[in-house]
Design an enzyme around this catalytic site. Structure first.
Site, mmCIF file in Angstrom:
data_model
loop_
_atom_site.group_PDB
_atom_site.id
_atom_site.type_symbol
_atom_site.label_atom_id
_atom_site.label_comp_id
_atom_site.label_asym_id
_atom_site.label_seq_id
_atom_site.Cartn_x
_atom_site.Cartn_y
_atom_site.Cartn_z
ATOM 1 N N ARG A 1 -4.725 1.244 -7.913
ATOM 2 C CA ARG A 1 -3.421 0.696 -7.532
ATOM 3 C C ARG A 1 -3.559 -0.817 -7.555
ATOM 4 O O ARG A 1 -4.267 -1.408 -6.730
ATOM 5 C CB ARG A 1 -3.028 1.199 -6.150
ATOM 6 C CG ARG A 1 -3.004 2.728 -6.129
ATOM 7 C CD ARG A 1 -3.276 3.294 -4.778
ATOM 8 N NE ARG A 1 -3.647 4.709 -4.863
ATOM 9 C CZ ARG A 1 -4.026 5.409 -3.811
ATOM 10 N NH1 ARG A 1 -4.071 4.854 -2.620
ATOM 11 N NH2 ARG A 1 -4.375 6.660 -3.967
ATOM 12 N N TYR B 1 -10.377 15.015 3.487
ATOM 13 C CA TYR B 1 -10.821 14.887 2.090
ATOM 14 C C TYR B 1 -12.056 15.766 1.938
ATOM 15 O O TYR B 1 -12.630 16.249 2.908
ATOM 16 C CB TYR B 1 -11.176 13.436 1.772
ATOM 17 C CG TYR B 1 -10.024 12.501 1.893
ATOM 18 C CD1 TYR B 1 -9.048 12.428 0.907
ATOM 19 C CD2 TYR B 1 -9.892 11.676 3.005
ATOM 20 C CE1 TYR B 1 -7.979 11.567 1.021
ATOM 21 C CE2 TYR B 1 -8.820 10.802 3.125
ATOM 22 C CZ TYR B 1 -7.868 10.758 2.135
ATOM 23 O OH TYR B 1 -6.809 9.914 2.252
ATOM 24 N N GLN C 1 -5.425 16.299 8.121
ATOM 25 C CA GLN C 1 -5.770 16.265 6.684
ATOM 26 C C GLN C 1 -7.208 15.823 6.509
ATOM 27 O O GLN C 1 -7.665 14.876 7.149
ATOM 28 C CB GLN C 1 -4.814 15.295 5.969
ATOM 29 C CG GLN C 1 -5.156 15.013 4.520
ATOM 30 C CD GLN C 1 -6.093 13.816 4.362
ATOM 31 O OE1 GLN C 1 -6.255 13.022 5.272
ATOM 32 N NE2 GLN C 1 -6.716 13.699 3.199
ATOM 33 N N SER D 1 -3.778 11.810 8.904
ATOM 34 C CA SER D 1 -4.720 11.556 7.802
ATOM 35 C C SER D 1 -6.114 11.254 8.347
ATOM 36 O O SER D 1 -6.252 10.650 9.409
ATOM 37 C CB SER D 1 -4.217 10.345 7.011
ATOM 38 O OG SER D 1 -5.228 9.828 6.190
ATOM 39 N N HIS E 1 0.200 13.427 -5.183
ATOM 40 C CA HIS E 1 -0.244 12.376 -4.261
ATOM 41 C C HIS E 1 0.732 11.181 -4.288
ATOM 42 O O HIS E 1 0.326 10.028 -4.226
ATOM 43 C CB HIS E 1 -1.656 11.928 -4.648
ATOM 44 C CG HIS E 1 -2.497 11.522 -3.475
ATOM 45 N ND1 HIS E 1 -3.558 12.264 -3.018
ATOM 46 C CD2 HIS E 1 -2.449 10.443 -2.671
ATOM 47 C CE1 HIS E 1 -4.125 11.651 -1.993
ATOM 48 N NE2 HIS E 1 -3.458 10.540 -1.759
ATOM 49 N N THR F 1 -7.116 17.771 0.974
ATOM 50 C CA THR F 1 -6.647 17.021 -0.192
ATOM 51 C C THR F 1 -7.605 17.234 -1.350
ATOM 52 O O THR F 1 -8.797 16.924 -1.239
ATOM 53 C CB THR F 1 -6.562 15.513 0.147
ATOM 54 O OG1 THR F 1 -5.591 15.345 1.179
ATOM 55 C CG2 THR F 1 -6.158 14.686 -1.058
ATOM 56 N N LYS G 1 -3.798 20.903 -0.741
ATOM 57 C CA LYS G 1 -2.840 19.883 -1.208
ATOM 58 C C LYS G 1 -3.323 19.226 -2.494
ATOM 59 O O LYS G 1 -4.501 18.910 -2.626
ATOM 60 C CB LYS G 1 -2.696 18.822 -0.106
ATOM 61 C CG LYS G 1 -1.873 17.605 -0.474
ATOM 62 C CD LYS G 1 -1.675 16.728 0.750
ATOM 63 C CE LYS G 1 -0.894 15.471 0.438
ATOM 64 N NZ LYS G 1 -1.691 14.448 -0.233
ATOM 65 N N TYR H 1 0.850 -1.202 0.000
ATOM 66 C CA TYR H 1 0.000 0.000 0.000
ATOM 67 C C TYR H 1 0.886 1.253 0.000
ATOM 68 O O TYR H 1 0.655 2.200 -0.754
ATOM 69 C CB TYR H 1 -0.922 -0.011 1.224
ATOM 70 C CG TYR H 1 -1.624 1.310 1.457
ATOM 71 C CD1 TYR H 1 -2.644 1.746 0.616
ATOM 72 C CD2 TYR H 1 -1.252 2.146 2.518
ATOM 73 C CE1 TYR H 1 -3.280 2.971 0.810
ATOM 74 C CE2 TYR H 1 -1.879 3.369 2.735
ATOM 75 C CZ TYR H 1 -2.895 3.776 1.868
ATOM 76 O OH TYR H 1 -3.504 4.991 2.066
ATOM 77 N N ARG I 1 0.100 8.399 -6.769
ATOM 78 C CA ARG I 1 -0.942 7.408 -6.457
ATOM 79 C C ARG I 1 -2.271 7.735 -7.126
ATOM 80 O O ARG I 1 -3.212 6.971 -7.040
ATOM 81 C CB ARG I 1 -1.156 7.360 -4.943
ATOM 82 C CG ARG I 1 0.086 7.014 -4.168
ATOM 83 C CD ARG I 1 -0.041 7.384 -2.697
ATOM 84 N NE ARG I 1 -0.920 6.519 -1.949
ATOM 85 C CZ ARG I 1 -0.622 5.298 -1.553
ATOM 86 N NH1 ARG I 1 0.557 4.788 -1.857
ATOM 87 N NH2 ARG I 1 -1.474 4.582 -0.848
HETATM 88 C C1 GLV Z 1 -4.944 7.981 0.349
HETATM 89 O O1 GLV Z 1 -4.939 9.192 0.317
HETATM 90 C C2 GLV Z 1 -4.107 7.154 -0.439
HETATM 91 O O2 GLV Z 1 -3.359 7.672 -1.283
HETATM 92 O O3 GLV Z 1 -4.151 5.921 -0.268
#
Ligand code: GLV
Length: 387
Positions: free
Chosen positions: A165, A130, A128, A107, A276, A156, A252, A25, A279
């Protein structure tokens, strides 16, 4: 491993000690991982100007980020699931940051809650968030952050939907881990990690479970993202969220000069030039390559920070020399945490600090606040226009 001298040493230990799904991760980017790779390889393209016979005594790496004193301009970035890399990971990282004198950013997708971290630290940290649809949840989140005396929020702006991912999907990432044959086989090789995890009650998303209504599967980051995140986000909504918070705000996920201008117009305290950590949008340019254009556009109007790709103190120096006032490390401290808990985060900070300090001296500078473009050798066209 006897002597740890680099972030790469910590990364090797992290990989050995932590279950694969959590190591992966941290260590992944989206799709082909091109942006993830270029975030670091672009730093390598920038070289340094060696200067000699310049008095290098009394060096200083201390500076300020959003008006707060920092021992070096390197904050710990918000990273989801940190408490799965090592039991109570957010508390450990926040304590290491506090002792070192750098900001810690918690986070929303942390395992330890805002209250947990506040209880185990003495200085304000950053929080942080969202951009979620549920106003009630956002208001309560802000109330909780205020009650915990968070001194700034970091909004964010580049994750209303999640970049795919592959490794997370293949590993069935969740917190706590779900027991499949393959995850159990891997967990069986991570005994010290498991024993520590058994001793903490913090194994779920602490800011969400019990706080967010109507979330079907609170163990999965991707399903929460799909259900709760606001895909209709626009700049008006950002302004609304800033007003709802009413304190210092760092925006951000800015990677474009036009977006940087919009952030300035809203009156943010700082922006983070960021993709990010590679990501989200694979194929985006690296943060360090975008920094000069953003500095040219808004550098005299707002404090500019940078994340994505920093793995050494030399990278920090390069970002500062191109004009950033602050930087963030994510994976670099997560490697330390996964390797050795709180001590590992301290180690990561020490490694970065030593690299920054020594490099600064050999470039003929004594104070991070005086770093500028003259310190660097940047290849022609590095930050040139892409059409
Ligand atoms: C969360 O912000 C991530 O990138 O997994």
């Amino acid at each position: 491993m006897s002597v740890i001298t680099t972030i790469a040493d910590l990364k090797r230990l992290h990989k050995r000690r932590t279950p694969r799904m959590f190591y992966d991760y941290a260590e992944s980017g989206s799709w082909t991982e091109q942006t993830f790779r270029e975030n670091t390889s672009d730093f390598d393209q920038i070289r340094l100007r060696q200067r000699i016979a310049v008095d290098m005594t009394n060096r200083n790496t201390a500076s300020q980020m959003i008006g707060e004193d920092v021992a070096m301009p390197v904050a710990l970035a918000p990273v989801g699931l940190t408490g799965m890399q090592s039991a109570d990971g957010e508390i450990k990282a926040a304590r290491a940051a506090e002792k070192f004198g750098v900001p810690f950013t918690l986070s929303t997708m942390s395992i330890c809650s805002i209250e947990d971290v506040a209880e185990h630290t003495t200085k304000p940290f950053w929080f942080q968030v969202y951009t979620l649809r549920d106003d009630d949840f956002m208001k309560r989140l802000f109330d909780r952050a205020r009650a915990a005396k968070c001194s700034a929020i970091v909004i964010t702006l580049d994750l209303q939907i999640m970049g795919q991912r592959h490794k997370d999907l293949k590993n069935g990432l969740s917190a706590p881990p779900k027991f499949t044959l393959s995850s159990m086989a891997n967990l069986a090789t991570k005994v010290p990690w498991g024993l520590e995890m058994l001793q903490t009650k913090r194994r779920f998303f602490g800011n969400i479970v019990g706080h967010a209504a109507g979330v079907e599967d609170p163990s999965s980051l991707s399903s929460w993202t799909a259900e709760a995140f606001d895909q209709s986000l626009d700049w008006d909504r950002v302004a609304e969220l800033m007003k709802m918070w009413g304190g210092k705000v760092i925006l951000k996920g800015i990677l474009d000069a036009e977006d940087a201008k919009k952030a300035v117009a809203l009156g943010a305290d700082a922006i983070v030039v960021s993709n990010h950590g590679g990501r989200q949008l694979d194929g985006a340019l690296s943060s360090i390559r975008m920094l000069p254009e953003i500095m040219d556009t808004v550098g005299d109007k707002i404090e500019v920070h940078l994340d994505s790709g920093i793995r050494s103190g030399q990278d920090v120096l390069k970002a500062l020399s191109l004009g950033a006032k602050g930087t963030y490390i994510g994976r670099a401290y997560i490697n330390g945490l996964g390797a050795m808990g709180e001590k590992g985060v301290t180690k990561a900070l020490e490694v970065i600090h030593k690299e920054l300090d020594t490099t600064m001296a050999l470039c003929g500078r004594r104070d991070v606040k005086t770093l500028d473009r003259d310190v660097l050798l940047v290849p022609e066209g590095f930050a040139g226009k892409w059409e």
